[in-house]
Design an enzyme around this catalytic site. Structure first.
Site, mmCIF file in Angstrom:
data_model
loop_
_atom_site.group_PDB
_atom_site.id
_atom_site.type_symbol
_atom_site.label_atom_id
_atom_site.label_comp_id
_atom_site.label_asym_id
_atom_site.label_seq_id
_atom_site.Cartn_x
_atom_site.Cartn_y
_atom_site.Cartn_z
ATOM 1 N N ALA A 110 0.868 -1.155 -0.042
ATOM 2 C CA ALA A 110 0.017 0.111 0.259
ATOM 3 C C ALA A 110 0.795 1.285 -0.115
ATOM 4 C CB ALA A 110 -0.923 -0.082 1.265
ATOM 5 N N GLY A 111 0.404 2.284 -0.769
ATOM 6 C CA GLY A 111 1.055 3.693 -0.644
ATOM 7 C C GLY A 111 2.329 3.745 -1.373
ATOM 8 N N LEU A 114 1.124 1.881 -6.572
ATOM 9 C CA LEU A 114 0.722 0.613 -7.391
ATOM 10 C C LEU A 114 -0.817 0.348 -7.242
ATOM 11 C CD1 LEU A 114 3.433 -2.071 -6.609
ATOM 12 C CD2 LEU A 114 3.656 -0.377 -8.336
ATOM 13 N N GLY A 115 -1.546 1.470 -6.747
ATOM 14 C CA GLY A 115 -2.962 1.446 -6.890
ATOM 15 C C GLY A 115 -3.558 0.598 -6.012
ATOM 16 N N SER A 117 -5.000 0.923 -2.984
ATOM 17 C CA SER A 117 -6.383 1.688 -2.558
ATOM 18 C C SER A 117 -7.360 1.489 -3.523
ATOM 19 C CB SER A 117 -6.180 2.830 -1.879
ATOM 20 O OG SER A 117 -6.144 3.841 -2.885
ATOM 21 N N ASP A 159 -6.476 5.126 -11.282
ATOM 22 C CA ASP A 159 -6.131 3.912 -10.632
ATOM 23 C C ASP A 159 -7.377 3.233 -10.462
ATOM 24 O OD1 ASP A 159 -3.919 5.326 -9.890
ATOM 25 O OD2 ASP A 159 -4.052 5.039 -7.819
#
Ligand code: PMV
Length: 327
Positions: A110-111, A114-115, A117, A159
């Site tokens: 996450a963060g 790489l999309g 969320s 995203d």
């Protein structure tokens, strides 16, 4: 994986008969991040790893992410809810769906640009839609964007579009998403270089820079838009060398926008030193991931060099048949 999760996709699980599960994938942005927020086109390449979500009807909405703490909405006033639970409520409102117990798990960091969320949002929207059995046109994308906007404030939607559709995609805020024609196979390697910065803060930082220097930033945005247009031609022609040069120029413009870091610059340099055709940061920047366009010869050399300095690596591929795969 949460109890009752079904790895097989959006089907009812065996041990929790009322749960419905679904998946969605992450992405990298080949060219065009940040400019896409202001209406320019961008090109994304879907990964085949991302997020899985399972949901069932509940009295009040709850959400767990990975093996993390269980969040419950019933005992907290809305204003103090953890942000992810607030995002789930926005997603449910967009689908006009009743409360759910939701369990999710991420297979990508996450963060990191790489999309992750967006993949969670699309997986949740698919699972909720499958649970309620209704599917209005465009509702998955809208619901996932309602989720994503709670985290990112002014998300362009690239995203969530990439998470929903996968493959190699052309995206504009106004026109949405369309698949791109590829003249030859596309091989991209991805390095997780350093912890990522908040997309919301990076987008706000660019907005602030634009307020202070509208002409300068306007020129950079227009130049990025031109590169993305040229990249569409290069992709269609299978002109990898040209595509690599366009990515390099895009990275220089991202440096000018102030969203690269010394670590991301070094990771690009390392890839180019091993024969990559192009390299750039991907996503909001301020940390996170670098991508490199490689061919059969440079692929192993770039991956080896990155792994020697401790980066975790992924691969994304797409071919003229519009398929994509993560190694
Ligand atoms: O969420 P990230 O880090 O992949 O960034 C998305 C790309 C941006 O253009 C920076 C933001 C957006 O919403 O398009």
């Amino acid at each position: 994986m949460p109890a009752g999760f079904d790895r097989a996709g959006s089907t009812r699980t065996l041990d929790h008969a009322a749960f419905v599960s679904a998946r969605a994938n992450g992405k990298v942005i080949l060219l065009g991040e940040h400019a896409v927020v202001y209406g320019s086109p961008a090109i994304a390449l879907g990964l085949t790893s991302g997020a899985e979500a399972c949901v069932r009807h509940a009295e009040c909405s709850t959400l767990s992410i990975g093996t993390g703490e269980r969040l419950t909405s019933s005992d907290r006033p809305v204003g103090e809810e953890p942000v992810a639970l607030r995002a789930l409520r926005e997603l449910l409102a967009s689908l006009d769906a009743p409360p759910v117990e939701a369990k999710t798990v991420l297979a990508i960091p996450a963060g990191a640009g790489l999309g992750a969320s967006a993949a969670l949002g699309v997986a949740l929207a698919r699972a909720v839609t499958a649970l309620s059995g209704s599917l209005a046109a465009g509702s998955i994308g809208r619901a996932a964007l309602a989720w994503e906007n709670v985290f990112h404030g002014n998300a362009s939607g690239i995203d969530t579009a990439a998470a929903e559709h996968g493959g190699c995609l052309w995206f504009t805020r106004q026109g949405g998403v369309s698949p791109l024609r590829l003249g030859s196979s596309l091989q991209v390697v991805v390095a997780l270089v350093e912890p990522g910065a908040s997309t919301r803060l990076m987008v706000e930082a660019v907005a602030e820079r634009r307020r202070q220097d509208p002409e300068g930033v306007g020129r950079v945005m227009a130049a990025i838009a031109g590169l993305v247009e040229a990249a569409r031609q290069a992709l269609a022609a299978g002109a990898s060398g040209e595509l690599g040069s366009l990515m390099l120029r895009n990275q220089e413009l991202l440096v000018e926008l102030g969203v690269s870091t010394p670590g991301l610059d070094r990771a690009c340099g390392l890839a180019l030193g091993q024969g990559a055709l192009g390299a750039k940061l991907t996503g909001a920047g301020g940390g996170g991931c670098v991508i490199a366009l490689v061919d059969g010869e440079s692929r192993t050399r770039v991956l080896d060099a990155w792994q020697r300095v401790g980066f975790s690596c992924l691969e994304a591929k797409a071919g003229p048949d519009a398929s994509s795969a993560l190694g």
